[in-house]
Write a protein that holds these residues in place. Structure first.
Motif, mmCIF file in Angstrom:
data_model
loop_
_atom_site.group_PDB
_atom_site.id
_atom_site.type_symbol
_atom_site.label_atom_id
_atom_site.label_comp_id
_atom_site.label_asym_id
_atom_site.label_seq_id
_atom_site.Cartn_x
_atom_site.Cartn_y
_atom_site.Cartn_z
ATOM 1 N N SER A 28 11.851 15.218 37.429
ATOM 2 C CA SER A 28 12.103 16.171 38.625
ATOM 3 C C SER A 28 11.347 15.414 39.823
ATOM 4 C CB SER A 28 11.882 17.521 38.879
ATOM 5 O OG SER A 28 10.384 17.679 38.600
ATOM 6 N N GLN A 29 10.199 14.746 39.570
ATOM 7 C CA GLN A 29 9.550 13.903 40.618
ATOM 8 C C GLN A 29 9.914 12.447 40.852
ATOM 9 O OE1 GLN A 29 5.167 14.320 39.903
ATOM 10 N NE2 GLN A 29 5.288 16.362 39.607
ATOM 11 N N LEU A 30 10.915 12.026 39.599
ATOM 12 C CA LEU A 30 11.428 10.805 39.692
ATOM 13 C C LEU A 30 12.632 10.531 40.267
ATOM 14 C CD1 LEU A 30 10.062 9.321 36.302
ATOM 15 C CD2 LEU A 30 9.132 8.863 38.645
ATOM 16 N N ALA A 31 13.562 11.806 40.168
ATOM 17 C CA ALA A 31 14.965 11.531 40.417
ATOM 18 C C ALA A 31 15.283 11.434 41.752
ATOM 19 C CB ALA A 31 15.794 12.787 39.482
ATOM 20 N N PRO A 32 15.843 10.334 42.253
ATOM 21 C CA PRO A 32 16.501 10.297 43.428
ATOM 22 C C PRO A 32 18.048 10.844 43.397
ATOM 23 C CG PRO A 32 16.878 8.116 42.456
ATOM 24 C CD PRO A 32 16.027 9.092 41.414
ATOM 25 N N PRO A 33 18.929 10.646 44.433
ATOM 26 C CA PRO A 33 20.173 11.207 44.368
ATOM 27 C C PRO A 33 20.743 10.232 43.314
ATOM 28 C CG PRO A 33 19.475 11.010 46.502
ATOM 29 C CD PRO A 33 18.408 10.399 45.743
ATOM 30 N N ASP A 34 21.895 10.713 42.985
ATOM 31 C CA ASP A 34 22.808 9.710 42.008
ATOM 32 C C ASP A 34 22.936 8.115 42.448
ATOM 33 O OD1 ASP A 34 23.242 11.555 40.222
ATOM 34 O OD2 ASP A 34 25.201 12.018 40.705
ATOM 35 N N PRO A 35 22.738 7.392 41.647
ATOM 36 C CA PRO A 35 22.900 5.807 42.074
ATOM 37 C C PRO A 35 24.486 5.764 42.542
ATOM 38 C CG PRO A 35 21.877 5.875 40.059
ATOM 39 C CD PRO A 35 22.292 7.389 40.207
ATOM 40 N N THR A 36 24.470 4.907 43.487
ATOM 41 C CA THR A 36 26.124 4.680 44.073
ATOM 42 C C THR A 36 26.461 3.204 43.530
ATOM 43 O OG1 THR A 36 24.956 3.433 45.930
ATOM 44 C CG2 THR A 36 25.429 5.483 46.130
ATOM 45 N N GLU A 37 25.766 2.601 42.901
ATOM 46 C CA GLU A 37 26.365 1.340 42.201
ATOM 47 C C GLU A 37 26.917 1.343 40.739
ATOM 48 O OE1 GLU A 37 25.104 -3.447 41.204
ATOM 49 O OE2 GLU A 37 23.984 -2.231 42.095
ATOM 50 N N THR A 38 28.408 1.375 40.633
ATOM 51 C CA THR A 38 28.981 1.233 39.477
ATOM 52 C C THR A 38 29.676 0.101 39.025
ATOM 53 O OG1 THR A 38 30.817 2.518 40.280
ATOM 54 C CG2 THR A 38 28.919 3.950 39.330
ATOM 55 N N ILE A 39 29.784 -0.113 37.515
ATOM 56 C CA ILE A 39 30.774 -1.545 37.428
ATOM 57 C C ILE A 39 31.854 -0.802 36.318
ATOM 58 C CG2 ILE A 39 30.640 -3.671 36.153
ATOM 59 C CD1 ILE A 39 27.647 -3.804 36.967
ATOM 60 N N ARG A 40 33.207 -1.196 36.682
ATOM 61 C CA ARG A 40 33.998 -0.906 35.848
ATOM 62 C C ARG A 40 34.331 -1.778 34.664
ATOM 63 N NH1 ARG A 40 39.592 -1.143 38.089
ATOM 64 N NH2 ARG A 40 40.282 -0.183 35.907
ATOM 65 N N LEU A 41 34.104 -1.447 33.377
ATOM 66 C CA LEU A 41 34.037 -2.426 32.150
ATOM 67 C C LEU A 41 35.399 -3.233 32.124
ATOM 68 C CD1 LEU A 41 31.629 -0.847 31.403
ATOM 69 C CD2 LEU A 41 32.414 -0.652 29.279
ATOM 70 N N SER A 62 23.607 22.487 33.727
ATOM 71 C CA SER A 62 22.274 22.890 34.228
ATOM 72 C C SER A 62 22.349 23.981 35.541
ATOM 73 C CB SER A 62 21.527 21.709 34.916
ATOM 74 O OG SER A 62 20.505 22.281 35.616
ATOM 75 N N THR A 63 21.709 24.948 35.289
ATOM 76 C CA THR A 63 21.790 25.940 36.589
ATOM 77 C C THR A 63 20.596 25.805 37.448
ATOM 78 O OG1 THR A 63 20.701 27.613 34.843
ATOM 79 C CG2 THR A 63 22.971 27.680 35.246
ATOM 80 N N ASP A 64 19.510 24.973 37.042
ATOM 81 C CA ASP A 64 18.384 24.495 37.798
ATOM 82 C C ASP A 64 18.712 23.486 38.880
ATOM 83 O OD1 ASP A 64 16.008 23.935 38.882
ATOM 84 O OD2 ASP A 64 14.869 24.123 36.871
ATOM 85 N N PRO A 65 18.618 23.724 40.188
ATOM 86 C CA PRO A 65 18.802 22.689 41.166
ATOM 87 C C PRO A 65 17.920 21.445 41.028
ATOM 88 C CG PRO A 65 17.747 24.568 42.280
ATOM 89 C CD PRO A 65 18.023 25.053 40.832
ATOM 90 N N ALA A 66 16.793 21.516 40.239
ATOM 91 C CA ALA A 66 15.786 20.603 40.141
ATOM 92 C C ALA A 66 16.149 19.273 39.271
ATOM 93 C CB ALA A 66 14.420 21.108 39.807
ATOM 94 N N PHE A 67 17.433 19.752 38.487
ATOM 95 C CA PHE A 67 17.633 18.598 37.580
ATOM 96 C C PHE A 67 19.202 18.723 37.132
ATOM 97 C CE2 PHE A 67 16.112 21.814 34.642
ATOM 98 C CZ PHE A 67 17.321 21.768 33.849
ATOM 99 N N HIS A 68 19.913 17.925 36.989
ATOM 100 C CA HIS A 68 21.278 17.728 36.288
ATOM 101 C C HIS A 68 21.292 17.658 34.968
ATOM 102 C CE1 HIS A 68 23.454 17.353 40.279
ATOM 103 N NE2 HIS A 68 22.735 16.078 40.534
#
Length: 320
Positions: A28-41, A62-68
């Motif tokens: 929870s201390q490390l996780a930023p918002p979801d990365p935005t860069e994706t690559i289609r295979l 998850s029902t905890d807002p601290a993590f997905h």
């Protein structure tokens, strides 16, 4: 710990954050918002999808807002999600999460683990792969098609194309193991990327589904991959411990002794095969931890040090 001779490649230990701190830091201390860069295979669509009718869905547990805690089912357009470190050390890591071949988890063994290694300077690529029961023409090889293509994409754009590792967990460990040892081309080349090597330089397997045979098989993974009543030939062909490991890259194994979902014998049998084939290997077995712990669920327990163990092992392999 069981260690054989040194190999040639590994994950660099040069890091922006000490690996000992990485292993113990809550996600929870490390996780930023979801990365935005994706690559289609597959730029023109995944192969063999003429009879595929499923609709992709991602479910949040998850029902905890601290993590997905999400998992993806019915994937039809496989992707790599990219996490680029602030201070890259040149190493690249393909992460293949588990899910019993019924789904592919997104966070627990994907983004959560990737953030830890990205904080150590490793450029990370999390794979969302197709599943064998969704009607793809390749059947049980559909996930392997994605893994082979993904490894090639990672290598083609890696800062150092000679330093590309794979990390697989649970059923993702089975897929990473097949990627490591199988040399057959499972799809027709689609572009110049497919001229790049699909062999990882180092393989990290966390509590892997290894065998497809009783009594230690994870029955759910076998059912999803090979069907209700697979033949003895099919079970042997898809059991990692029965594959030809001669000349394969170094392998790191991690398992908890109290794993009730995927018995520790999966790793023990595979380790025996690796030793017989002369593959440089290291294995860590922990008394407790259960299954599917990733980094978040093992916090505060001895097995929480596993990212540090991986990085120290990789350093000893001489990649720095």
């Amino acid at each position: 710990m069981i260690t054989t001779r040194r190999g040639a490649l590994g994950l660099a230990a040069a890091a922006a954050t000490p690996v000992s701190a990485l292993a113990m830091t809550p996600v929870s201390q490390l996780a930023p918002p979801d990365p935005t860069e994706t690559i289609r295979l597959w730029p023109h669509g995944a192969p063999g999808g003429e009879r595929v009718t499923v609709t992709p869905v991602v479910t949040e547990r998850s029902t905890d807002p601290a993590f997905h805690d999400r998992f993806a089912r019915y994937t039809t357009d496989p992707i790599l999600t990219v996490l680029r470190p602030e201070r890259p050390n040149g190493a690249s890591l393909l992460l293949i999460p588990g899910g019993g071949y019924k789904w592919a988890v997104v966070d627990k063994e994907g983004l959560d683990c990737a953030r830890v290694f990205a904080a150590a300077g490793v450029t990370c690529f999390v794979l969302r792969y197709r599943l064998p029961g969704d009607g793809w023409a390749a059947g049980p090889d559909a996930p392997l098609q994605d893994a082979q293509r993904a490894l090639r994409i990672v290598r083609a754009q890696a800062p150092d194309p000679a330093r590309v590792a794979v990390l697989g967990a649970s059923a993702g460990g089975h897929l990473a193991g097949m990627l490591t040892t199988r040399t057959d081309q499972t799809y027709a080349p689609v572009d110049d990327v497919d001229a790049v090597s699909m062999r990882p330089d180092l393989s990290i397997l966390l509590y892997p589904v290894a065998t497809m045979s009783d009594p230690f098989v994870h029955a759910g993974s076998r059912k999803e991959m090979l069907g209700e009543t697979p033949s003895a030939e099919a079970m042997e062909r898809y059991s990692l411990e029965r594959m030809d490991w001669a000349g394969r890259p170094p392998v790191f194994l991690l398992h908890a002794m109290d794993d009730e979902a995927v018995p520790v014998e999966n790793s023990l049998q595979l380790l025996t095969a690796l030793k017989a084939a002369g593959v440089p290997s290291e294995a860590h077995l922990f008394q407790e931890g259960g299954h599917g712990f990733g980094v978040r669920l093992i916090a505060g327990k001895p097995a929480a040090v596993w990212p540090e163990l991986v990085m120290r092992w990789a350093e000893r392999l001489g990649w720095v």
